[in-house]
Design a protein around this motif. Structure first.
Motif, short mmCIF file in Angstrom:
data_model
loop_
_atom_site.label_atom_id
_atom_site.label_comp_id
_atom_site.label_asym_id
_atom_site.label_seq_id
_atom_site.Cartn_x
_atom_site.Cartn_y
_atom_site.Cartn_z
N ILE A 235 -11.31 -64.58 47.05
CA ILE A 235 -10.37 -65.50 46.39
C ILE A 235 -8.95 -65.35 46.94
O ILE A 235 -8.15 -66.29 46.88
N ARG A 236 -8.63 -64.19 47.51
CA ARG A 236 -7.28 -64.00 48.06
C ARG A 236 -6.98 -64.97 49.20
O ARG A 236 -5.82 -65.31 49.46
N LEU A 237 -8.04 -65.44 49.87
CA LEU A 237 -7.83 -66.34 51.00
C LEU A 237 -7.16 -67.65 50.60
O LEU A 237 -6.48 -68.28 51.41
N PHE A 238 -7.33 -68.08 49.34
CA PHE A 238 -6.71 -69.33 48.91
C PHE A 238 -5.19 -69.26 48.97
O PHE A 238 -4.52 -70.30 48.95
N TRP A 239 -4.66 -68.05 49.00
CA TRP A 239 -3.20 -67.88 49.01
C TRP A 239 -2.69 -67.53 50.41
O TRP A 239 -1.51 -67.27 50.60
N PHE A 245 -7.12 -69.64 58.87
CA PHE A 245 -7.79 -70.08 57.64
C PHE A 245 -7.49 -71.55 57.35
O PHE A 245 -8.39 -72.37 57.20
N VAL A 246 -6.22 -71.88 57.29
CA VAL A 246 -5.80 -73.21 56.86
C VAL A 246 -6.33 -74.30 57.77
O VAL A 246 -6.73 -75.39 57.31
N SER A 247 -6.39 -74.04 59.07
CA SER A 247 -6.79 -75.07 60.04
C SER A 247 -8.27 -75.44 59.95
O SER A 247 -8.70 -76.43 60.55
N THR A 256 -18.15 -75.34 56.16
CA THR A 256 -18.38 -73.92 55.87
C THR A 256 -17.33 -73.06 56.54
O THR A 256 -17.08 -73.18 57.74
N PHE A 257 -16.72 -72.18 55.78
CA PHE A 257 -15.69 -71.28 56.30
C PHE A 257 -16.28 -70.36 57.37
O PHE A 257 -17.35 -69.77 57.18
N GLN A 258 -15.56 -70.25 58.49
CA GLN A 258 -15.97 -69.37 59.58
C GLN A 258 -15.05 -68.15 59.59
O GLN A 258 -13.86 -68.28 59.87
#
Length: 354
Positions: A235-239, A245-247, A256-258
């Motif tokens: 969940i920390r990735l949302f911040w 991450f953002v791209s 799907t997140f890589q």
């Protein structure tokens, strides 16, 4: 709407009992005796109904003191939705017509629904509601949310004609609805809790000054659903503002997140004696870790609880897993952070570090 609300607005307007654990300072963030950070979007239900809206969606940040792990964060986002009808023959006809319309949509869709009876002794219709009308409203709630889940999950890879979307309804308890339900979706081989909902407590509508109405409401967490749909593990990735991450994400697309890297963990233990006749709540400990280390912490686990047989003193030991999402951490850096955690424990709770 301001995230600062009164405890009355956050709890009492929604029929929370006086001894509900959510009121505790270990579970919620209080600015002072009279103001707190909202713990759910339901805190604005009365406010929305007072505006005269008959159906609405509200999205907001909410705050809770909680443990530290990959799926919990002190701030996250919820969506609250509600719909109300006139408690009259014409209102009942409107519900019946809407139920028929949505039932027809779902009957033609690739969805399998495991339902439960709308009326149950342990999940009762409210005494001031017509049981027949309440059942129709509960059915409207279920049909509406089944259709919502079909829109959200129905187009995701892995759900096909051979493998339809499976939705399961479970009885639940919430202070502000009755009957109440939780909804689960079968996704990637397991049942996932998605949202809570129910028929709105008449006391909530009465407090809002809304007369002769009956309706339903639901609330869901956005991060939890996004983690499932996009395969985001922490969940920390949302911040994170890291371009790696953002791209990866585009508006309106589910991809799907890589993972771009998995940096090594750095485990540190802190062990301490509590003062005589005192306790420390686990959420208090986690708050000290968050305040000191921020998002460098992946999870916190208590690994030992010991009571000395002679002195009767209590010893606790917690294991802190430090891991950055963006870079490798040095042992020297984490030793410094760990030292600050220990100092804060001594200062705030007068523990004795072992």
């Amino acid at each position: 709407m301001s995230p600062l609300v009164s405890p009355y607005k956050n709890f009492d307007e929604l029929s929370f009992p006086a001894d509900h654990p959510g009121r505790a300072v270990t579970d919620s963030y209080y600015a002072n005796r009279d103001m707190m950070l909202r713990t759910h979007t339901s805190a604005h239900e009365v406010e929305m109904f007072r505006r005269g809206e008959t159906r609405w969606l509200l999205t907001a940040d909410v705050y809770r003191r909680d443990e530290i792990d990959a799926s919990h964060y002190p701030v996250f986002h919820q969506v609250e939705g509600a719909r109300i009808f006139d408690a009259s023959p014409s209102g009942m006809k409107q519900v019946e017509e809407d139920n028929a319309r949505v039932s027809n949509i779902l009957a033609k869709s690739n969805i399998v629904i495991e339902d439960i009876p709308h009326i149950s002794p342990t999940n009762p219709v409210q005494h001031n509601h017509d049981p027949v009308f309440s059942e129709l409203v509960a059915k409207n709630l279920k049909l509406s949310l089944n259709n919502l889940l079909l829109k959200v999950f129905g187009g995701v890879a892995g759900i096909s004609k051979q493998e339809p979307l499976r939705v399961r309804w479970i009885e639940a308890y919430f202070p502000f609805t009755s009957p109440s339900f939780e909804v689960e979706v079968f996704f990637q081989g397991k049942w996932l809790e998605i949202l809570g909902c129910g028929v709105i407590r008449q006391a909530t509508l009465d407090t809002a000054g809304v007369e002769n109405k009956i309706g339903w409401a639901f609330g869901l967490g956005l991060e939890r659903i996004a983690m499932v749909l996009f395969g985001i593990p922490d969940i920390r990735l949302f911040w994170s503002t890291d371009p790696r991450f953002v791209s990866q994400f585009e508006q309106g697309k589910i991809t799907t997140f890589q993972p771009y890297s998995k940096y090594p963990s750095c485990f540190k233990d802190v062990s301490f004696w509590l003062p005589q006749n005192s306790e420390i709540h686990e959420n208090d400990f986690c708050d000290i870790v968050r305040d000191t280390a921020g998002d460098l912490v992946e999870d916190v686990k208590r690994i030992d609880h010991f009571v000395h047989p002679k002195t009767n003193r209590t010893s606790l030991c917690y294991r802190i897993n430090y891991r950055s999402m963006d870079r490798s951490l040095s042992n020297e850096e984490i030793n410094h952070v760990q030292s600050q955690v220990a100092s804060q424990l001594v200062e705030r709770f007068e523990v004795e570090i072992r």
